[in-house]
Design an enzyme around this catalytic site. Structure first.
Site, PDB file in Angstrom:
ATOM      1  CG  HIS A 166      -2.085   0.919   1.114  1.00 51.15           C
ATOM      2  ND1 HIS A 166      -2.001   2.266   1.379  1.00 51.15           N
ATOM      3  CD2 HIS A 166      -3.343   0.676   0.700  1.00 51.15           C
ATOM      4  CE1 HIS A 166      -3.199   2.817   1.155  1.00 51.15           C
ATOM      5  NE2 HIS A 166      -4.022   1.882   0.742  1.00 51.15           N
TER       6      HIS A 166
ATOM      7  CG  ASP B 228      -8.396  -4.265  -2.891  1.00 51.00           C
ATOM      8  OD1 ASP B 228      -7.601  -3.328  -3.059  1.00 51.00           O
ATOM      9  OD2 ASP B 228      -9.637  -4.130  -2.955  1.00 51.00           O
TER      10      ASP B 228
HETATM   11  C1  SDX Z   1      -6.169   0.115  -3.027  1.00 48.05           C
HETATM   12  O1  SDX Z   1      -4.394   4.610  -2.056  1.00 48.05           O
HETATM   13  C2  SDX Z   1      -5.341   3.988  -1.451  1.00 48.05           C
HETATM   14  O2  SDX Z   1      -5.735   4.354  -0.371  1.00 48.05           O
HETATM   15  C3  SDX Z   1      -5.900   2.791  -2.231  1.00 48.05           C
HETATM   16  C4  SDX Z   1      -6.936   1.947  -1.495  1.00 48.05           C
HETATM   17  C5  SDX Z   1      -8.232   2.726  -1.229  1.00 48.05           C
HETATM   18  O3  SDX Z   1      -8.952   2.346  -0.298  1.00 48.05           O
HETATM   19  O4  SDX Z   1      -8.533   3.650  -2.062  1.00 48.05           O
HETATM   20  O5  SDX Z   1      -6.396   1.483  -0.261  1.00 48.05           O
HETATM   21  C6  SDX Z   1      -7.330   0.735  -2.343  1.00 48.05           C
HETATM   22  O6  SDX Z   1      -5.873   0.471  -4.137  1.00 48.05           O
HETATM   23  C7  SDX Z   1      -5.330  -0.887  -2.279  1.00 48.05           C
HETATM   24  C8  SDX Z   1      -4.108  -1.390  -3.120  1.00 48.05           C
HETATM   25  C9  SDX Z   1      -4.621  -2.480  -4.051  1.00 48.05           C
HETATM   26  N1  SDX Z   1      -3.555  -2.873  -5.011  1.00 48.05           N
HETATM   27  C10 SDX Z   1      -2.927  -4.055  -4.914  1.00 48.05           C
HETATM   28  O7  SDX Z   1      -3.116  -4.871  -4.020  1.00 48.05           O
HETATM   29  C11 SDX Z   1      -1.952  -4.325  -6.051  1.00 48.05           C
HETATM   30  C12 SDX Z   1      -0.644  -4.907  -5.501  1.00 48.05           C
HETATM   31  N2  SDX Z   1       0.071  -3.864  -4.741  1.00 48.05           N
HETATM   32  C13 SDX Z   1       0.918  -3.013  -5.442  1.00 48.05           C
HETATM   33  O8  SDX Z   1       1.060  -3.018  -6.782  1.00 48.05           O
HETATM   34  C14 SDX Z   1       1.533  -1.861  -4.669  1.00 48.05           C
HETATM   35  O9  SDX Z   1       1.778  -2.285  -3.388  1.00 48.05           O
HETATM   36  C15 SDX Z   1       0.723  -0.573  -4.653  1.00 48.05           C
HETATM   37  C16 SDX Z   1       0.450  -0.113  -6.033  1.00 48.05           C
HETATM   38  C17 SDX Z   1      -0.565  -0.774  -3.911  1.00 48.05           C
HETATM   39  C18 SDX Z   1       1.538   0.475  -3.924  1.00 48.05           C
HETATM   40  O10 SDX Z   1       2.735   0.542  -4.551  1.00 48.05           O
HETATM   41  P1  SDX Z   1       3.708   1.831  -4.398  1.00 48.05           P
HETATM   42  O11 SDX Z   1       3.439   2.534  -3.117  1.00 48.05           O
HETATM   43  O12 SDX Z   1       3.659   2.636  -5.650  1.00 48.05           O
HETATM   44  O13 SDX Z   1       5.093   1.171  -4.205  1.00 48.05           O
HETATM   45  P2  SDX Z   1       6.020   0.671  -5.386  1.00 48.05           P
HETATM   46  O14 SDX Z   1       5.178   0.151  -6.515  1.00 48.05           O
HETATM   47  O15 SDX Z   1       6.995   1.751  -5.667  1.00 48.05           O
HETATM   48  O16 SDX Z   1       6.745  -0.586  -4.702  1.00 48.05           O
HETATM   49  C19 SDX Z   1       7.767  -0.355  -3.730  1.00 48.05           C
HETATM   50  C20 SDX Z   1       8.543  -1.660  -3.690  1.00 48.05           C
HETATM   51  C21 SDX Z   1       8.957  -2.156  -5.084  1.00 48.05           C
HETATM   52  O17 SDX Z   1      10.124  -2.938  -4.935  1.00 48.05           O
HETATM   53  P3  SDX Z   1      11.584  -2.235  -5.262  1.00 48.05           P
HETATM   54  O18 SDX Z   1      11.567  -1.924  -6.762  1.00 48.05           O
HETATM   55  O19 SDX Z   1      11.663  -0.989  -4.413  1.00 48.05           O
HETATM   56  O20 SDX Z   1      12.581  -3.302  -4.896  1.00 48.05           O
HETATM   57  O21 SDX Z   1       7.692  -2.702  -3.160  1.00 48.05           O
HETATM   58  C22 SDX Z   1       7.501  -3.694  -4.162  1.00 48.05           C
HETATM   59  C23 SDX Z   1       7.845  -3.073  -5.482  1.00 48.05           C
HETATM   60  O22 SDX Z   1       8.251  -4.063  -6.417  1.00 48.05           O
HETATM   61  N3  SDX Z   1       6.088  -4.081  -4.105  1.00 48.05           N
HETATM   62  C24 SDX Z   1       5.634  -5.312  -4.281  1.00 48.05           C
HETATM   63  C25 SDX Z   1       4.248  -5.234  -4.101  1.00 48.05           C
HETATM   64  N4  SDX Z   1       3.912  -3.971  -3.840  1.00 48.05           N
HETATM   65  C26 SDX Z   1       5.044  -3.255  -3.853  1.00 48.05           C
HETATM   66  N5  SDX Z   1       6.272  -6.474  -4.559  1.00 48.05           N
HETATM   67  C27 SDX Z   1       5.477  -7.572  -4.678  1.00 48.05           C
HETATM   68  N6  SDX Z   1       4.136  -7.588  -4.502  1.00 48.05           N
HETATM   69  C28 SDX Z   1       3.495  -6.436  -4.212  1.00 48.05           C
HETATM   70  N7  SDX Z   1       2.190  -6.452  -4.048  1.00 48.05           N
END
Ligand code: SDX
Length: 427
Positions: A304, A361
């Protein structure tokens, strides 16, 4: 502590005001930065940028706190209803009994949609995704309800229409996708019961309303009702800043929510868990892929932008999974896989180092499966829940004297000035 920060640039020292929020969070007010220094800031994804001052929802990502108008979401999930929570978010306080009763009557009176809208639904290809249909049909509502002269009255009636009709429109898209006749809302059913009845009642099998299912739906929608400046809410605020009508602004929020990184994750989680089950249930492969930087796969429902600890909504949702499946005497193998996956991830260094925990989720899809909602409607369920939050945030932005047309700047890295070359002189 000073109420400003110093910026030293070009041999000068600038004082930029420091703003402190109710819970002590701090922001540098850069609203005059460019006019005073010629500088702008760059923050892709706005991870470090506040877009507004808001009084609606408070989140603490480190402590896993979520409050609507100051009330912890845990208390609302335990003791409130979705209708009451919607009133709280939109009006800024809990309603009196009389106000809640009037709100219920208004939602019931406006729960029908124009009969001509059925023709729109019937002409979408059967395989259309319900989120695309919902975004289009919410925008289409404007065509059926011309603006009123009195702006205050226009806003109030539009808010009521949206809250009342979104359930009817969602259920209608489901029924028509099955080739069934849409079921009309009933005056004797409350908000959640009416939705369930419109979704699942058939002339040959009347829908049996179960208290546990209704309560699970109330809590599901309460947990989704608002979440400060997330992607879809920011879309509603940005589109609304052009002073477009509320239907169009909400339609843009639905479009943003559809994305699998945002609200579309609940559908993606169940598809991921189903794929693991069909692959023999070995969740360790999913963990390994999520950790592989060369693999675009992400563990859906994990991570998140704000929560760097367990999403408080996920904790409630997980508990609700057990309660609902137990009450309905259901057994969902995806829940067992989800729990094993969570246990493995929470003990894995990669997830610990990246502060990756279950978000709202991760378990919500299993609750929806138990209720009987089809997977491709999971994000529609999220949208119905988030509608009061979008409305509250839109209203707050419209009433905010600081709010103006949203128009970010950029840093240009393209080609320097160059001349046009006529086609017969090009290589
Ligand atoms: C919602 O914003 C809100 O409040 C949203 C929400 C709401 O109520 O409105 O809460 C609802 O959207 C919840 C999120 C649902 N999405 C998912 O579950 C999809 C999977 N999660 C991600 O893709 C990710 O965690 C995000 C998009 C939710 C957040 O990502 P960020 O903050 O943009 O962080 P990032 O993509 O820059 O990742 C940081 C690091 C990366 O690794 P490095 O390159 O730094 O080594 O964390 C890793 C990412 O690869 N990472 C994950 C991951 N999420 C982040 N690695 C594996 N699996 C994951 N799920």
């Amino acid at each position: 502590m000073d109420d400003y920060v110093e910026l030293k640039y070009g041999g000068k020292t600038y004082h930029l005001p420091l703003i402190t929020g109710t819970e002590g969070e701090k922001a540098i007010d850069i609203s005059r930065l460019r006019s005073e220094t010629g500088l702008i800031t760059l923050d892709p994804g706005y991870a470090n940028t506040g877009s507004c001052i808001s009084r609606i929802t408070y989140m603490d990502g480190e402590k896993g706190i979520l409050r609507y108008r100051g009330i912890p979401v845990e208390q609302l999930a335990e003791r409130s209803t979705f209708k009451e929570t919607a009133y709280l978010l939109i009006n800024g306080r809990l309603p009196s009994l009389q106000e809640l009763t009037h709100f219920s009557v208004m939602l019931n009176d406006h729960s029908l949609v124009h009969e001509d809208m059925k023709i729109f639904y019937q002409h979408f290809p059967r395989a259309s995704h319900p989120m695309g249909i919902l975004s289009a049909m919410v925008n289409a509502l404007r065509s059926f309800y011309p603006a009123l002269e009195n702006l205050e009255e226009e806003i109030n009636i539009t808010v009521t229409r949206l809250l009342a009709k979104i359930r009817t429109m969602a259920a209608m898209s489901y029924k028509i996708s099955l080739g069934h006749t849409p079921v009309y809302p009933r005056p004797d059913l409350a908000y959640c019961e009416n939705f369930l009845n419109m979704m699942f009642h058939t002339p040959v099998r009347p829908y049996e309303i179960k208290e546990e299912v209704v309560r699970a739906l109330e809590v599901f929608w309460i947990l989704h009702a608002d979440h400060e400046q997330n992607c879809s809410t920011s879309a509603v605020r940005m589109v609304g800043s052009a002073r477009v009508n509320l239907y169009a602004a909400i339609s843009s929020g639905i479009a943003a929510l559809w994305g699998p990184l945002h609200g579309g994750a609940n559908q993606a989680v169940v598809e991921m868990l189903t794929a693991i089950k069909e692959d023999g249930g070995d969740y360790r492969k999913a963990i390994a892929r999520a950790k592989d930087r060369n693999d675009p796969f992400r563990l859906m429902g994990f991570g998140h932008r704000v929560y760097k600890t367990y999403d408080p909504r996920a904790r409630i949702m997980k508990k609700m999974c057990d309660q609902l499946l137990d009450a309905l005497n259901l057994d969902d193998p995806l829940l067992d896989i989800a729990k094993e996956l969570e246990e493995a991830a929470l003990n894995d260094d990669y997830f610990i180092e990246h502060n990756l925990y279950p978000n709202v989720d991760f378990y919500s899809g299993i609750v929806l499966r138990a209720i009987g909602i089809p997977t491709n409607m999971f994000t529609v369920m999220f949208a119905i829940g988030r509608l009061p939050g979008w409305i509250a945030q839109w209203k707050e932005s419209m009433d905010d004297p600081m709010w103006k047309l949203s128009r970010p700047r950029q840093i240009y890295m393209g080609p320097v000035e160059t001349d046009y070359i006529p086609i017969d002189q090009r290589g």
